[in-house]
Design a protein around this motif. Structure first.
Motif, short mmCIF file in Angstrom:
data_model
loop_
_atom_site.label_atom_id
_atom_site.label_comp_id
_atom_site.label_asym_id
_atom_site.label_seq_id
_atom_site.Cartn_x
_atom_site.Cartn_y
_atom_site.Cartn_z
N ARG A 139 0.84 -1.20 0.00
CA ARG A 139 0.00 0.00 0.00
C ARG A 139 0.87 1.25 0.00
O ARG A 139 2.02 1.22 0.39
CB ARG A 139 -0.94 -0.01 1.20
N ARG A 140 0.25 2.34 -0.45
CA ARG A 140 0.97 3.61 -0.52
C ARG A 140 0.13 4.68 0.17
O ARG A 140 -1.09 4.61 0.21
CB ARG A 140 1.26 4.00 -1.96
N VAL A 141 0.81 5.67 0.71
CA VAL A 141 0.14 6.80 1.33
C VAL A 141 -0.06 7.86 0.26
O VAL A 141 0.87 8.19 -0.49
CB VAL A 141 0.98 7.37 2.50
N GLU A 142 -1.29 8.36 0.16
CA GLU A 142 -1.57 9.47 -0.74
C GLU A 142 -1.64 10.73 0.11
O GLU A 142 -2.37 10.77 1.10
CB GLU A 142 -2.90 9.25 -1.47
N ILE A 143 -0.85 11.73 -0.26
CA ILE A 143 -0.84 13.00 0.48
C ILE A 143 -0.92 14.15 -0.50
O ILE A 143 -0.25 14.15 -1.53
CB ILE A 143 0.39 13.13 1.40
N ASN A 144 -1.77 15.10 -0.18
CA ASN A 144 -1.87 16.32 -0.97
C ASN A 144 -1.87 17.46 0.05
O ASN A 144 -2.78 17.56 0.87
CB ASN A 144 -3.15 16.31 -1.80
N LEU A 145 -0.86 18.29 0.00
CA LEU A 145 -0.72 19.42 0.91
C LEU A 145 -0.52 20.66 0.05
O LEU A 145 0.42 20.71 -0.74
CB LEU A 145 0.48 19.20 1.83
N LYS A 146 -1.46 21.60 0.17
CA LYS A 146 -1.35 22.78 -0.69
C LYS A 146 -2.01 23.99 -0.05
O LYS A 146 -2.89 23.87 0.80
CB LYS A 146 -1.98 22.51 -2.05
N GLU A 147 -1.56 25.16 -0.52
CA GLU A 147 -2.20 26.41 -0.12
C GLU A 147 -3.53 26.49 -0.87
O GLU A 147 -3.60 26.19 -2.06
CB GLU A 147 -1.31 27.60 -0.46
N THR A 148 -4.57 26.89 -0.17
CA THR A 148 -5.89 26.96 -0.79
C THR A 148 -6.05 28.26 -1.58
O THR A 148 -5.34 29.25 -1.33
CB THR A 148 -7.02 26.85 0.26
N GLU A 149 -6.97 28.20 -2.53
CA GLU A 149 -7.28 29.36 -3.36
C GLU A 149 -8.73 29.75 -3.17
O GLU A 149 -9.59 28.89 -2.96
CB GLU A 149 -7.05 29.04 -4.85
N ASP A 150 -9.01 31.03 -3.27
CA ASP A 150 -10.38 31.51 -3.23
C ASP A 150 -11.07 31.05 -4.52
O ASP A 150 -10.54 31.25 -5.62
CB ASP A 150 -10.38 33.05 -3.15
N ARG A 151 -12.23 30.42 -4.39
CA ARG A 151 -12.92 29.89 -5.57
C ARG A 151 -13.34 30.96 -6.56
O ARG A 151 -13.37 30.72 -7.76
CB ARG A 151 -14.15 29.09 -5.13
N GLU A 152 -13.68 32.12 -6.06
CA GLU A 152 -14.17 33.19 -6.94
C GLU A 152 -13.03 33.93 -7.64
O GLU A 152 -13.11 34.23 -8.83
CB GLU A 152 -15.04 34.16 -6.16
N THR A 153 -11.96 34.24 -6.91
CA THR A 153 -10.90 35.07 -7.47
C THR A 153 -9.69 34.27 -7.93
O THR A 153 -8.89 34.78 -8.72
CB THR A 153 -10.42 36.11 -6.44
N GLY A 154 -9.52 33.07 -7.44
CA GLY A 154 -8.34 32.28 -7.77
C GLY A 154 -7.11 32.70 -7.01
O GLY A 154 -6.02 32.15 -7.20
N GLU A 155 -7.24 33.70 -6.12
CA GLU A 155 -6.11 34.20 -5.33
C GLU A 155 -5.79 33.22 -4.19
O GLU A 155 -6.69 32.58 -3.63
CB GLU A 155 -6.47 35.55 -4.71
N LYS A 156 -4.51 33.11 -3.86
CA LYS A 156 -4.09 32.29 -2.72
C LYS A 156 -4.64 32.91 -1.44
O LYS A 156 -4.68 34.13 -1.29
CB LYS A 156 -2.57 32.20 -2.63
N THR A 157 -5.06 32.05 -0.49
CA THR A 157 -5.70 32.54 0.74
C THR A 157 -4.76 32.65 1.92
O THR A 157 -5.09 33.29 2.91
CB THR A 157 -6.84 31.59 1.15
N GLY A 158 -3.61 31.97 1.87
CA GLY A 158 -2.73 31.92 3.03
C GLY A 158 -3.08 30.75 3.94
O GLY A 158 -2.37 30.48 4.90
N ASN A 159 -4.18 30.07 3.66
CA ASN A 159 -4.56 28.87 4.41
C ASN A 159 -4.15 27.64 3.63
O ASN A 159 -3.82 27.73 2.43
CB ASN A 159 -6.08 28.86 4.64
N TYR A 160 -4.16 26.49 4.29
CA TYR A 160 -3.71 25.25 3.67
C TYR A 160 -4.74 24.15 3.80
O TYR A 160 -5.60 24.18 4.68
CB TYR A 160 -2.38 24.81 4.29
#
Length: 170
Positions: A139-160
């Motif tokens: 088995r393998r571990v699937e990991i996705n870690l990323k900064e979130t984007e505002d859905r309307e503007t596409g701008e990075k939010t500073g949150n993860y």
């Protein structure tokens, strides 16, 4: 399947006793003497219907007409949870089958999703260190870690967002 009581790693003994390949703990499985160990089934454990006949406390909580568990009930339930061991976490995790396609949301596949500011994500991530040890030959571990984007503007939010799951190797 059998798991080491000390570290929670899956053990595949050639006979009923031996040493865990991960942590070196000695174990003995009662009643196992053959050279090949068959996988334990839900029926062997007394859990007909894939374990669905034995209800968890969660499944017995009352719900509203919309299907939500009232806050007071949910808070009582959460307050009464014991911190699980790494072994318990490994045993409770249901892997994504090899070749699985589509949404895991309606399935019993185990997924972890956490969102928040960087300090919260970094702090809470320590609770999930046990999942790293689940990666092995099967088995393998699937990991996705990323900064979130505002859905309307596409701008990075500073949150993860941190997404974790375990999948069978194909």
């Amino acid at each position: 399947m059998y798991f080491c009581d000390d570290c929670g790693s899956m053990i595949t003994p050639q006979n009923g006793s031996g040493e865990c390949g991960t942590c070196g703990a000695e174990y003995e499985i009662e009643g196992v003497e053959s050279e090949s160990l068959e996988s334990e089934t839900d029926e062997d454990r007394g859990l007909a219907d894939g374990g669905k006949t034995m209800k968890t406390e969660l499944e017995t909580l009352p719900t509203t007409k919309s299907g939500n568990i009232p806050k007071s009930e949910a808070m009582d339930w959460l307050e009464n949870r014991d911190r699980p061991s790494g072994a318990e976490m490994r045993r409770a995790t249901i892997e994504k089958p090899s070749g699985f396609k589509g949404s895991t949301y309606p399935t019993d596949i185990s997924n972890i999703r956490v969102t928040g500011d960087p300090q919260f994500i970094e702090t809470i991530a320590g609770l999930f260190r046990w999942i790293v040890d689940m990666e092995d030959y099967s088995r393998r571990v699937e990991i996705n870690l990323k900064e979130t984007e505002d859905r309307e503007t596409g701008e990075k939010t500073g949150n993860y967002a941190l997404y974790l799951s375990v999948a069978e190797r194909g």
